[in-house]
Motif scaffolding. Structure first.
Motif, PDB file in Angstrom:
ATOM      1  N   MET A   1       0.851  -1.171   0.000  1.00  0.00           N
ATOM      2  CA  MET A   1       0.000   0.000   0.000  1.00  0.00           C
ATOM      3  C   MET A   1       0.897   1.234   0.000  1.00  0.00           C
ATOM      4  O   MET A   1       1.906   1.271   0.700  1.00  0.00           O
ATOM      5  CB  MET A   1      -0.869  -0.056   1.257  1.00  0.00           C
ATOM      6  N   VAL A   2       0.542   2.215  -0.809  1.00  0.00           N
ATOM      7  CA  VAL A   2       1.287   3.471  -0.880  1.00  0.00           C
ATOM      8  C   VAL A   2       0.352   4.585  -0.447  1.00  0.00           C
ATOM      9  O   VAL A   2      -0.765   4.700  -0.954  1.00  0.00           O
ATOM     10  CB  VAL A   2       1.826   3.742  -2.303  1.00  0.00           C
ATOM     11  N   LEU A   3       0.795   5.375   0.505  1.00  0.00           N
ATOM     12  CA  LEU A   3       0.004   6.473   1.040  1.00  0.00           C
ATOM     13  C   LEU A   3       0.559   7.784   0.492  1.00  0.00           C
ATOM     14  O   LEU A   3       1.722   8.109   0.714  1.00  0.00           O
ATOM     15  CB  LEU A   3       0.080   6.449   2.565  1.00  0.00           C
ATOM     16  N   PHE A   4      -0.254   8.475  -0.282  1.00  0.00           N
ATOM     17  CA  PHE A   4       0.112   9.784  -0.827  1.00  0.00           C
ATOM     18  C   PHE A   4      -0.465  10.863   0.068  1.00  0.00           C
ATOM     19  O   PHE A   4      -1.638  10.800   0.435  1.00  0.00           O
ATOM     20  CB  PHE A   4      -0.485   9.977  -2.228  1.00  0.00           C
ATOM     21  N   THR A   5       0.325  11.862   0.397  1.00  0.00           N
ATOM     22  CA  THR A   5      -0.148  13.032   1.129  1.00  0.00           C
ATOM     23  C   THR A   5       0.211  14.259   0.307  1.00  0.00           C
ATOM     24  O   THR A   5       1.379  14.501   0.020  1.00  0.00           O
ATOM     25  CB  THR A   5       0.489  13.120   2.525  1.00  0.00           C
ATOM     26  N   MET A   6      -0.832  14.989  -0.082  1.00  0.00           N
ATOM     27  CA  MET A   6      -0.652  16.190  -0.905  1.00  0.00           C
ATOM     28  C   MET A   6      -1.203  17.364  -0.125  1.00  0.00           C
ATOM     29  O   MET A   6      -2.280  17.265   0.462  1.00  0.00           O
ATOM     30  CB  MET A   6      -1.411  16.025  -2.215  1.00  0.00           C
ATOM     31  N   PHE A   7      -0.476  18.461  -0.110  1.00  0.00           N
ATOM     32  CA  PHE A   7      -0.958  19.598   0.662  1.00  0.00           C
ATOM     33  C   PHE A   7      -0.631  20.916  -0.013  1.00  0.00           C
ATOM     34  O   PHE A   7       0.305  21.032  -0.785  1.00  0.00           O
ATOM     35  CB  PHE A   7      -0.407  19.574   2.091  1.00  0.00           C
ATOM     36  N   ASP A   8      -1.475  21.884   0.292  1.00  0.00           N
ATOM     37  CA  ASP A   8      -1.299  23.245  -0.192  1.00  0.00           C
ATOM     38  C   ASP A   8      -1.551  24.154   1.002  1.00  0.00           C
ATOM     39  O   ASP A   8      -2.644  24.141   1.567  1.00  0.00           O
ATOM     40  CB  ASP A   8      -2.288  23.538  -1.315  1.00  0.00           C
ATOM     41  N   MET A   9      -0.536  24.884   1.407  1.00  0.00           N
ATOM     42  CA  MET A   9      -0.641  25.745   2.580  1.00  0.00           C
ATOM     43  C   MET A   9      -0.114  27.130   2.261  1.00  0.00           C
ATOM     44  O   MET A   9       0.831  27.281   1.495  1.00  0.00           O
ATOM     45  CB  MET A   9       0.162  25.163   3.739  1.00  0.00           C
ATOM     46  N   PRO A  10      -0.731  28.137   2.867  1.00  0.00           N
ATOM     47  CA  PRO A  10      -0.237  29.498   2.638  1.00  0.00           C
ATOM     48  C   PRO A  10       1.148  29.684   3.253  1.00  0.00           C
ATOM     49  O   PRO A  10       1.472  29.089   4.281  1.00  0.00           O
ATOM     50  CB  PRO A  10      -1.271  30.378   3.341  1.00  0.00           C
ATOM     51  N   THR A  11       1.956  30.497   2.600  1.00  0.00           N
ATOM     52  CA  THR A  11       3.298  30.824   3.115  1.00  0.00           C
ATOM     53  C   THR A  11       3.541  32.322   3.015  1.00  0.00           C
ATOM     54  O   THR A  11       4.637  32.763   2.692  1.00  0.00           O
ATOM     55  CB  THR A  11       4.384  30.046   2.342  1.00  0.00           C
ATOM     56  N   ASN A  12       2.493  33.091   3.288  1.00  0.00           N
ATOM     57  CA  ASN A  12       2.582  34.555   3.159  1.00  0.00           C
ATOM     58  C   ASN A  12       3.255  35.226   4.350  1.00  0.00           C
ATOM     59  O   ASN A  12       3.915  36.239   4.197  1.00  0.00           O
ATOM     60  CB  ASN A  12       1.188  35.149   2.963  1.00  0.00           C
TER      61      ASN A  12
END
Length: 104
Positions: A1-12
């Protein structure tokens, strides 16, 4: 099993960057490796093991961002189509998963 974690976070702001860095470091501590920018993967030996890491990610998730977690089988991972037209040397396709266990 392969667990993908994708994220988008502000860096302002500095506070945003600190949250982003803390979450990224937590993923690395859990054994994830960077697959692409903001996409990390971890090989898991079973569905139960993957679900354990999903719960850990939920607990570590900072506010103010978007995180997606996806499970796929190793067979699906091996069938991934990789198209790279910008590198001089294409990456080697993983044929066999190996795991190193450190016992202290």
């Amino acid at each position: 099993m392969v667990l993908f974690t994708m994220f988008d976070m502000p860096t302002n702001t500095k506070k945003d960057i600190k949250k982003y860095t803390k979450f990224r470091k937590k993923l690395l501590e859990m054994g994830f490796i960077m697959f692409q920018y903001s996409v990390y993967i971890r090989f898991c030996k079973s569905l139960a093991f993957a679900q354990k890491y999903e719960a850990k990610i939920q607990q570590s998730a900072p506010t103010g961002g978007s995180i997606r977690v996806m499970k796929i089988t190793e067979a699906q991972y091996k069938n991934m189509l990789v198209i790279e037209n910008y590198r001089e040397k294409p990456e080697k396709k993983v044929q066999k998963q190996t795991q190193t266990v450190l016992v202290f």
